[in-house]
Design a protein around this motif. Structure first.
Motif, mmCIF file in Angstrom:
data_model
loop_
_atom_site.group_PDB
_atom_site.id
_atom_site.type_symbol
_atom_site.label_atom_id
_atom_site.label_comp_id
_atom_site.label_asym_id
_atom_site.label_seq_id
_atom_site.Cartn_x
_atom_site.Cartn_y
_atom_site.Cartn_z
ATOM 1 N N ALA A 1 -6.576 3.320 26.979
ATOM 2 C CA ALA A 1 -7.664 4.166 26.055
ATOM 3 C C ALA A 1 -7.243 5.652 26.292
ATOM 4 C CB ALA A 1 -8.931 3.888 26.617
ATOM 5 N N THR A 2 -6.848 6.371 27.193
ATOM 6 C CA THR A 2 -6.389 7.596 27.249
ATOM 7 C C THR A 2 -5.433 8.007 26.377
ATOM 8 O OG1 THR A 2 -7.227 7.694 29.645
ATOM 9 C CG2 THR A 2 -5.687 9.516 28.824
ATOM 10 N N ALA A 3 -4.364 6.963 26.127
ATOM 11 C CA ALA A 3 -3.282 7.209 25.266
ATOM 12 C C ALA A 3 -3.823 7.309 23.637
ATOM 13 C CB ALA A 3 -2.141 6.069 25.284
ATOM 14 N N TYR A 4 -4.848 6.869 23.373
ATOM 15 C CA TYR A 4 -5.552 6.843 21.959
ATOM 16 C C TYR A 4 -5.930 8.081 21.804
ATOM 17 C CZ TYR A 4 -4.669 2.170 20.581
ATOM 18 O OH TYR A 4 -4.021 1.040 20.396
ATOM 19 N N VAL A 5 -6.723 8.663 22.961
ATOM 20 C CA VAL A 5 -7.513 9.962 22.772
ATOM 21 C C VAL A 5 -6.353 10.960 22.681
ATOM 22 C CG1 VAL A 5 -9.114 11.676 24.036
ATOM 23 C CG2 VAL A 5 -9.521 8.898 23.923
ATOM 24 N N SER A 6 -5.649 11.119 23.640
ATOM 25 C CA SER A 6 -4.432 12.203 23.596
ATOM 26 C C SER A 6 -3.467 12.175 22.309
ATOM 27 C CB SER A 6 -3.585 12.051 24.702
ATOM 28 O OG SER A 6 -2.911 10.821 24.737
ATOM 29 N N ALA A 7 -3.471 10.967 21.547
ATOM 30 C CA ALA A 7 -2.735 10.855 20.424
ATOM 31 C C ALA A 7 -3.698 11.457 19.099
ATOM 32 C CB ALA A 7 -2.370 9.577 20.136
ATOM 33 N N THR A 8 -4.851 11.204 19.264
ATOM 34 C CA THR A 8 -5.660 11.793 18.196
ATOM 35 C C THR A 8 -5.706 13.317 18.399
ATOM 36 O OG1 THR A 8 -7.082 9.831 18.352
ATOM 37 C CG2 THR A 8 -8.147 11.588 17.420
ATOM 38 N N ALA A 9 -5.909 13.787 19.606
ATOM 39 C CA ALA A 9 -6.011 15.139 19.762
ATOM 40 C C ALA A 9 -4.548 15.894 19.182
ATOM 41 C CB ALA A 9 -6.041 15.545 21.293
ATOM 42 N N ALA A 10 -3.479 15.107 19.515
ATOM 43 C CA ALA A 10 -2.118 15.912 18.990
ATOM 44 C C ALA A 10 -2.184 15.820 17.244
ATOM 45 C CB ALA A 10 -0.991 14.867 19.427
ATOM 46 N N LEU A 11 -2.757 14.704 16.800
ATOM 47 C CA LEU A 11 -2.835 14.806 15.211
ATOM 48 C C LEU A 11 -3.932 15.967 14.713
ATOM 49 C CD1 LEU A 11 -3.443 10.939 14.521
ATOM 50 C CD2 LEU A 11 -1.366 12.258 14.189
ATOM 51 N N ILE A 12 -4.885 16.269 15.615
ATOM 52 C CA ILE A 12 -5.849 17.323 15.150
ATOM 53 C C ILE A 12 -5.072 18.567 15.347
ATOM 54 C CG2 ILE A 12 -7.992 18.365 15.698
ATOM 55 C CD1 ILE A 12 -9.197 15.791 16.665
ATOM 56 N N ARG A 13 -4.362 18.866 16.438
ATOM 57 C CA ARG A 13 -3.666 19.927 16.528
ATOM 58 C C ARG A 13 -2.737 20.210 15.525
ATOM 59 N NH1 ARG A 13 -2.742 24.071 20.772
ATOM 60 N NH2 ARG A 13 -4.963 23.083 21.302
ATOM 61 N N ALA A 14 -1.882 19.216 14.919
ATOM 62 C CA ALA A 14 -0.925 19.157 14.116
ATOM 63 C C ALA A 14 -1.672 19.645 12.773
ATOM 64 C CB ALA A 14 -0.070 17.820 13.850
ATOM 65 N N LYS A 15 -2.667 19.123 12.227
ATOM 66 C CA LYS A 15 -3.218 19.341 11.214
ATOM 67 C C LYS A 15 -4.073 20.823 11.210
ATOM 68 C CE LYS A 15 -6.248 17.531 7.440
ATOM 69 N NZ LYS A 15 -7.030 16.497 7.014
ATOM 70 N N TYR A 16 -4.652 20.896 12.324
ATOM 71 C CA TYR A 16 -5.356 22.262 12.433
ATOM 72 C C TYR A 16 -4.930 23.344 13.491
ATOM 73 C CZ TYR A 16 -8.781 19.395 9.869
ATOM 74 O OH TYR A 16 -9.310 18.548 8.960
ATOM 75 N N PRO A 17 -3.715 23.801 13.451
ATOM 76 C CA PRO A 17 -2.896 24.477 14.395
ATOM 77 C C PRO A 17 -3.731 25.756 15.000
ATOM 78 C CG PRO A 17 -1.841 25.035 12.382
ATOM 79 C CD PRO A 17 -2.797 23.850 11.939
ATOM 80 N N ASP A 18 -4.547 26.352 13.950
ATOM 81 C CA ASP A 18 -5.470 27.698 14.466
ATOM 82 C C ASP A 18 -6.397 27.019 15.271
ATOM 83 O OD1 ASP A 18 -6.677 26.156 12.313
ATOM 84 O OD2 ASP A 18 -7.631 27.819 11.904
ATOM 85 N N LEU A 19 -6.598 25.847 15.678
ATOM 86 C CA LEU A 19 -7.969 25.701 16.736
ATOM 87 C C LEU A 19 -7.519 25.872 18.057
ATOM 88 C CD1 LEU A 19 -9.202 22.303 14.889
ATOM 89 C CD2 LEU A 19 -10.232 24.433 14.615
ATOM 90 N N THR A 20 -8.708 25.946 18.869
ATOM 91 C CA THR A 20 -8.273 26.158 20.396
ATOM 92 C C THR A 20 -8.357 24.796 20.744
ATOM 93 O OG1 THR A 20 -10.744 26.638 20.791
ATOM 94 C CG2 THR A 20 -9.320 28.471 20.302
#
Length: 248
Positions: A51-70
């Motif tokens: 389950a943790t792998a799914y959450v960290s993968a989703t966070a990586a996708l968000i950072r890739a699409k929105y690199p200006d987010l903290t």
């Protein structure tokens, strides 16, 4: 973030994490993953690690699409796009946290950035009143430390002076003892009495005359010593024997 696990029906997995610290949940039951011990290289398993792998993968996708987010703003997107079952009425829930992760919704929904610290940042406890109180506490603490330090310094100074006085007293006593008694001065008891005083020389302490010593050898005879024992014929006085004559 703490992550829990749900099964294929989006129900909490039996061995999932529970408690106030749970932030999100993700699939963690019957997950196909790599397994080199199997002939085909895959296996089915359960666990919150999946389950943790799914959450960290989703966070990586968000950072890739929105690199200006903290990091806090990335977490904000994860939480605001999560799914909560209908029977969960309050978030965060001790089992679901803020809900089940939804990767696609977290990438496509119109979600404001929010504060840089994110929604999970703890509010600062300091206010104007609290700041003044904290400042007063710091001042009083600093003054207490200064007083304690000053008191400790005074104690050290007093102790140093006392030690110096003791050392000086010891040195003075040693020097006076050397002057008075070390070189046969007055009071030492070890010097030679001056000539012409009229007193006969006194025998040293513990003196006993040798047997057969004639009286009047410069020492008084009435010193309280017992008379010398008579010499046994078997043990003649070695000092009374005459030396052998030269013709023998």
């Amino acid at each position: 973030m703490a992550v829990g696990a749900v099964d294929e029906s989006l129900k909490i997995w039996d061995d999932s994490n529970y408690g106030e610290g749970v932030t999100l949940v993700a699939p963690g039951a019957k997950i196909v993953r790599a397994d080199t011990s199997q002939s085909n290289g895959y296996a089915e398993a359960d666990g919150t690690s999946d389950a943790t792998a799914y959450v960290s993968a989703t966070a990586a996708l968000i950072r890739a699409k929105y690199p200006d987010l903290t990091a806090g703003q990335v977490i904000n997107r994860l939480i605001k796009s999560a799914y909560l079952p209908d029977d969960v009425t309050k978030a965060p829930d001790e089992e679901y946290g803020y809900g089940v992760i939804r990767p696609y919704a977290s990438l496509t929904r119109d979600i404001p950035k929010g504060p840089k610290q994110g929604p999970l940042a703890q509010p600062s406890p300091s206010t104007s009143t609290n700041s003044g109180t904290a400042s007063e506490d710091n001042d009083s603490t600093t003054q207490a430390k200064k007083k304690k330090k000053s008191s400790s310094g005074n104690i050290l100074i007093i102790a140093g002076i006392a030690a110096a006085v003791v050392v000086i007293g010891i040195l003075f006593a040693v020097l006076r003892n050397r002057r008075n008694g070390g070189n046969g001065g007055p009071g030492s008891g070890g010097g030679t009495p001056p000539h012409g005083t009229g007193y006969p020389p006194q025998p040293p302490t513990g003196y006993q005359p040798y047997p057969n010593t004639p009286p009047n050898q410069g020492y008084p005879t009435n010193q309280g010593y017992p008379p010398p024992p008579a010499q046994s014929p078997q043990h003649p006085n070695p000092y009374a024997q005459q030396p052998p004559s030269e013709d023998r």
